[in-house]
Scaffold this motif. Structure first.
Motif, PDB file in Angstrom:
ATOM      1  N   ALA A   1      12.667   3.928   8.896  1.00  0.00           N
ATOM      2  CA  ALA A   1      12.146   5.097   9.619  1.00  0.00           C
ATOM      3  C   ALA A   1      11.020   5.763   8.829  1.00  0.00           C
ATOM      4  CB  ALA A   1      13.271   6.088   9.897  1.00  0.00           C
ATOM      5  N   LEU A   2      11.156   5.834   7.516  1.00  0.00           N
ATOM      6  CA  LEU A   2      10.088   6.400   6.689  1.00  0.00           C
ATOM      7  C   LEU A   2       8.813   5.573   6.819  1.00  0.00           C
ATOM      8  CD1 LEU A   2      12.197   7.229   3.509  1.00  0.00           C
ATOM      9  CD2 LEU A   2      10.936   8.922   4.875  1.00  0.00           C
ATOM     10  N   TYR A   3       8.966   4.260   6.765  1.00  0.00           N
ATOM     11  CA  TYR A   3       7.804   3.371   6.891  1.00  0.00           C
ATOM     12  C   TYR A   3       7.127   3.551   8.245  1.00  0.00           C
ATOM     13  CZ  TYR A   3       5.146  -0.971   7.343  1.00  0.00           C
ATOM     14  OH  TYR A   3       4.153  -1.887   7.556  1.00  0.00           O
ATOM     15  N   ARG A   4       7.919   3.568   9.320  1.00  0.00           N
ATOM     16  CA  ARG A   4       7.347   3.681  10.655  1.00  0.00           C
ATOM     17  C   ARG A   4       6.668   5.032  10.861  1.00  0.00           C
ATOM     18  NH1 ARG A   4      12.296   1.432  12.114  1.00  0.00           N
ATOM     19  NH2 ARG A   4      12.977   3.289  13.240  1.00  0.00           N
ATOM     20  N   ARG A   5       7.303   6.095  10.343  1.00  0.00           N
ATOM     21  CA  ARG A   5       6.669   7.404  10.486  1.00  0.00           C
ATOM     22  C   ARG A   5       5.369   7.461   9.685  1.00  0.00           C
ATOM     23  NH1 ARG A   5       9.839  12.914   9.031  1.00  0.00           N
ATOM     24  NH2 ARG A   5       9.259  12.237   6.924  1.00  0.00           N
ATOM     25  N   GLY A   6       5.346   6.800   8.540  1.00  0.00           N
ATOM     26  CA  GLY A   6       4.105   6.722   7.778  1.00  0.00           C
ATOM     27  C   GLY A   6       3.006   6.034   8.568  1.00  0.00           C
ATOM     28  N   GLN A   7       3.366   4.986   9.303  1.00  0.00           N
ATOM     29  CA  GLN A   7       2.385   4.315  10.146  1.00  0.00           C
ATOM     30  C   GLN A   7       1.836   5.252  11.221  1.00  0.00           C
ATOM     31  OE1 GLN A   7       5.035   0.952  11.203  1.00  0.00           O
ATOM     32  NE2 GLN A   7       3.280  -0.314  10.704  1.00  0.00           N
TER      33      GLN A   7
ATOM     34  N   THR B   1       5.517   6.504   0.149  1.00  0.00           N
ATOM     35  CA  THR B   1       6.069   6.676  -1.201  1.00  0.00           C
ATOM     36  C   THR B   1       7.592   6.767  -1.161  1.00  0.00           C
ATOM     37  OG1 THR B   1       4.046   7.784  -1.945  1.00  0.00           O
ATOM     38  CG2 THR B   1       6.048   8.159  -3.240  1.00  0.00           C
ATOM     39  N   ASN B   2       8.122   7.540  -0.224  1.00  0.00           N
ATOM     40  CA  ASN B   2       9.572   7.651  -0.103  1.00  0.00           C
ATOM     41  C   ASN B   2      10.200   6.348   0.361  1.00  0.00           C
ATOM     42  OD1 ASN B   2       9.969  10.323  -0.971  1.00  0.00           O
ATOM     43  ND2 ASN B   2       9.336  11.135   1.018  1.00  0.00           N
ATOM     44  N   SER B   3       9.490   5.617   1.223  1.00  0.00           N
ATOM     45  CA  SER B   3       9.996   4.314   1.633  1.00  0.00           C
ATOM     46  C   SER B   3      10.087   3.363   0.448  1.00  0.00           C
ATOM     47  CB  SER B   3       9.072   3.725   2.714  1.00  0.00           C
ATOM     48  OG  SER B   3       9.477   2.425   3.072  1.00  0.00           O
ATOM     49  N   LEU B   4       9.082   3.396  -0.420  1.00  0.00           N
ATOM     50  CA  LEU B   4       9.095   2.537  -1.610  1.00  0.00           C
ATOM     51  C   LEU B   4      10.130   2.996  -2.627  1.00  0.00           C
ATOM     52  CD1 LEU B   4       5.247   2.036  -1.921  1.00  0.00           C
ATOM     53  CD2 LEU B   4       6.947   0.220  -1.569  1.00  0.00           C
ATOM     54  N   ARG B   5      10.444   4.287  -2.637  1.00  0.00           N
ATOM     55  CA  ARG B   5      11.519   4.758  -3.510  1.00  0.00           C
ATOM     56  C   ARG B   5      12.843   4.096  -3.124  1.00  0.00           C
ATOM     57  NH1 ARG B   5      15.031   8.379  -2.177  1.00  0.00           N
ATOM     58  NH2 ARG B   5      13.711   9.253  -0.518  1.00  0.00           N
ATOM     59  N   VAL B   6      13.057   3.934  -1.825  1.00  0.00           N
ATOM     60  CA  VAL B   6      14.293   3.302  -1.345  1.00  0.00           C
ATOM     61  C   VAL B   6      14.213   1.784  -1.462  1.00  0.00           C
ATOM     62  CG1 VAL B   6      15.855   3.071   0.628  1.00  0.00           C
ATOM     63  CG2 VAL B   6      14.644   5.236   0.243  1.00  0.00           C
TER      64      VAL B   6
ATOM     65  N   ASP C   1       8.878  -3.479  -0.965  1.00  0.00           N
ATOM     66  CA  ASP C   1       8.301  -3.545   0.371  1.00  0.00           C
ATOM     67  C   ASP C   1       6.785  -3.707   0.252  1.00  0.00           C
ATOM     68  OD1 ASP C   1       7.437  -3.250   2.957  1.00  0.00           O
ATOM     69  OD2 ASP C   1       8.778  -1.588   3.433  1.00  0.00           O
ATOM     70  N   VAL C   2       6.310  -4.952   0.347  1.00  0.00           N
ATOM     71  CA  VAL C   2       4.888  -5.214   0.148  1.00  0.00           C
ATOM     72  C   VAL C   2       4.040  -4.579   1.249  1.00  0.00           C
ATOM     73  CG1 VAL C   2       5.239  -7.334  -1.151  1.00  0.00           C
ATOM     74  CG2 VAL C   2       5.121  -7.440   1.331  1.00  0.00           C
ATOM     75  N   GLU C   3       4.604  -4.464   2.451  1.00  0.00           N
ATOM     76  CA  GLU C   3       3.850  -3.845   3.534  1.00  0.00           C
ATOM     77  C   GLU C   3       3.591  -2.365   3.236  1.00  0.00           C
ATOM     78  OE1 GLU C   3       2.785  -5.891   5.504  1.00  0.00           O
ATOM     79  OE2 GLU C   3       4.209  -7.540   5.538  1.00  0.00           O
ATOM     80  N   ALA C   4       4.594  -1.702   2.703  1.00  0.00           N
ATOM     81  CA  ALA C   4       4.417  -0.282   2.369  1.00  0.00           C
ATOM     82  C   ALA C   4       3.389  -0.123   1.249  1.00  0.00           C
ATOM     83  CB  ALA C   4       5.757   0.328   1.972  1.00  0.00           C
ATOM     84  N   TYR C   5       3.416  -1.019   0.251  1.00  0.00           N
ATOM     85  CA  TYR C   5       2.395  -0.960  -0.802  1.00  0.00           C
ATOM     86  C   TYR C   5       0.995  -1.159  -0.212  1.00  0.00           C
ATOM     87  CZ  TYR C   5       5.478  -0.899  -4.898  1.00  0.00           C
ATOM     88  OH  TYR C   5       6.387  -0.538  -5.853  1.00  0.00           O
TER      89      TYR C   5
END
Length: 495
Positions: free
Chosen positions: A352-358, A374-379, A383-387
């Motif tokens: 959900a964090l990743y999608r909301r970031g998008q 950043t919060n998605s990567l903390r969890v 996650d290469v997509e988030a990076y």
């Protein structure tokens, strides 16, 4: 550099007409499970097992079933044409699809395993529109059409779109149609790690319940999925059926104000047709599919360009992007509102964090997007997509040192990751590192020669580096493929 579409496993399900003349109609089913997409990090666990289980159940229910596994675009086209050829007035036609799906231009598309999707028009070229399939089935005389779509997965293509449109779209279908998605409109779900999807598990349980009509089966399936997922996954249903229909050949339709539902005809069950061999594999990656398709060859390794010089050589330009909208200003957006509700319940929901970031990034709320990535990567630190997406957003806002670290980490985790090469090329272009930008764009274009952003970026870098004629040629070719590419780069602060 592109923000992924969040999108898809799709199923379609068609059934014969509600008029009395259709009482003797045969039941035909096409069941497709697509699991091995070369663009994905790993094969999907659920579609093949789900397709086989659904096919077995439909055979018991009197359907003549064709099964396709890991179908290419040509394979899916032949499978649909074969189904269309069987349908006569009064037939029951059912299509089940599990795999990746993408929403584009307010339509939902089922994606074959060999799809080459690098821009949104590619979805309409390589995908199969649910609305088109239902229309073709209807035009051949099937009176009741049912579409079940299990394609609301976070898919490997969404990072290639700068616009964001997650999940699947509502269907404009002919009368006599029953449509069900495994998740709500414009939402995606994470794989549960099981060999079978929650949606199919609940669906098969309800189909096996005696004396239930199709609409009741799907409604009970929705309730079961919603409860089992603790409301994280809520299937969507739309119906224009004129009367009751029973999956079970012995199921007696219940009385209604409409014409009585025809009893299903007894039909012979034929074994599934073997899926056709795939065409040449995509150039990016290849994973060996399970039989029947042969394994595509693995592409040659592409040597990554060395990382750009360290921080002191990068000049940070002043931010060129307009002020970001606030979270409060976007709170009424339905997609953001739904993701906010999820994150209120579980602040560590990485998906959900990743999608909301998008969503934030697509709306220009870059600071909010960076925070969510950043919060998605903390969890999920791998996650290469988030990076990659954080690298792209940081590049857009001019935080180039941090963007470089993100892109390098994405490429460390996934060598030859074309989107991270594209993003790092943009970062180098903005920082004045033209030779490094050319190297990154070259590497990206070796993987995908149609990547317009890398072609245009390389043209700019070549011109800045003194190769005017070569740069003009790249720019002209990029503009011919995408007339909006100049405006897009200017919005990144690059001209």
């Amino acid at each position: 550099m592109k923000i992924r579409l969040a999108l898809l496993a799709t199923l379609i399900f068609s059934i014969a007409s509600s008029a009395p003349s259709l009482a003797a109609g045969e039941r035909f089913a096409l069941v497709i499970g697509n699991a091995k997409y070369p663009d994905a990090d790993a094969p999907l666990k659920e579609p093949i097992n789900d397709a086989r289980d659904v096919a077995d159940e439909l055979k018991r229910d009197g359907f003549i079933v064709d099964v396709g596994e890991n179908l290419t675009g040509d394979g899916m086209r032949r499978a649909f044409d074969k189904l269309y050829g069987k349908i006569k007035p009064g037939s029951v036609a059912l299509i089940f699809f599990s795999g990746y799906g993408i929403q584009s231009n307010r339509q939902s598309y089922m994606i074959p395993v060999d799809a080459q999707i690098w821009a949104e028009p590619d979805v309409r070229r390589d995908g199969f529109s649910l609305e088109t399939v239902l229309g073709d089935i209807n035009s051949r005389g099937a009176g009741v059409k049912i579409a079940l779509v299990d394609a609301s997965r976070r898919n490997p293509f969404e990072r290639r779109f700068r616009s964001f449109s997650a999940g699947l779209a509502p269907v404009i279908a002919p009368n006599g149609t029953l449509v069900m998605y495994s998740a709500a409109l414009s939402s995606v779900i994470s794989d549960n790690g099981s060999d079978h999807s929650l949606f199919v598990r609940e669906l098969l349980k309800e189909i096996r319940t005696p004396d239930l009509m199709a609409e009741e089966i799907l409604n009970r399936t929705r309730v079961g999925v919603t409860r089992a997922s603790r409301q994280e996954q809520v299937p969507w249903i739309s119906s224009s059926l004129a009367e009751d229909f029973s999956f079970s050949p012995g199921g007696a339709p219940r009385p209604s104000n409409a014409l009585p539902a025809p009893p299903p005809a007894e039909v012979a069950v034929t074994p599934p047709a073997p899926p056709p061999p795939p065409p040449a594999p995509p150039v990016k990656t290849a994973t060996a599919p399970t039989p029947p398709p042969p394994a595509p060859p693995k592409p040659a390794e592409i040597t990554l360009p060395p990382p750009p010089p360290p921080a002191p050589t990068i000049v940070q330009p002043a931010p060129t992007t307009p002020p970001s909208p606030s979270a409060l200003a976007l709170a009424d957006d339905p997609t953001i509102k739904g993701l906010n509700d999820k994150l209120d319940k579980d602040p560590d929901d990485a998906a959900a964090l990743y999608r909301r970031g998008q969503v934030f990034a697509s709306k220009g709320a870059y600071d909010l997007a960076i925070k969510d990535f950043t919060n998605s990567l903390r969890v999920n630190p791998k996650d290469v997509e988030a990076y990659n997406n954080r690298c792209w957003v940081r590049t857009v806002v001019g935080d180039l040192q941090a963007a470089l670290r993100d892109c390098n980490e994405a490429l460390r985790l996934r060598p030859n990751f074309v989107d991270a090469l594209d993003s790092r090329g943009l970062m180098n272009l903005k920082s004045g590192q033209n030779k490094n930008a050319i190297a990154d764009f070259d590497a990206a274009l070796k993987i995908n020669p149609r990547l317009t952003s890398s072609l245009y970026g390389r043209g700019l870098a070549k011109k800045r580096n003194g190769s005017i004629a070569e740069g003009d040629l790249d720019i002209a070719n990029a503009k011919a493929m995408d007339p909006n590419i100049v405006k897009e780069f200017s919005e990144y602060g690059v001209q």
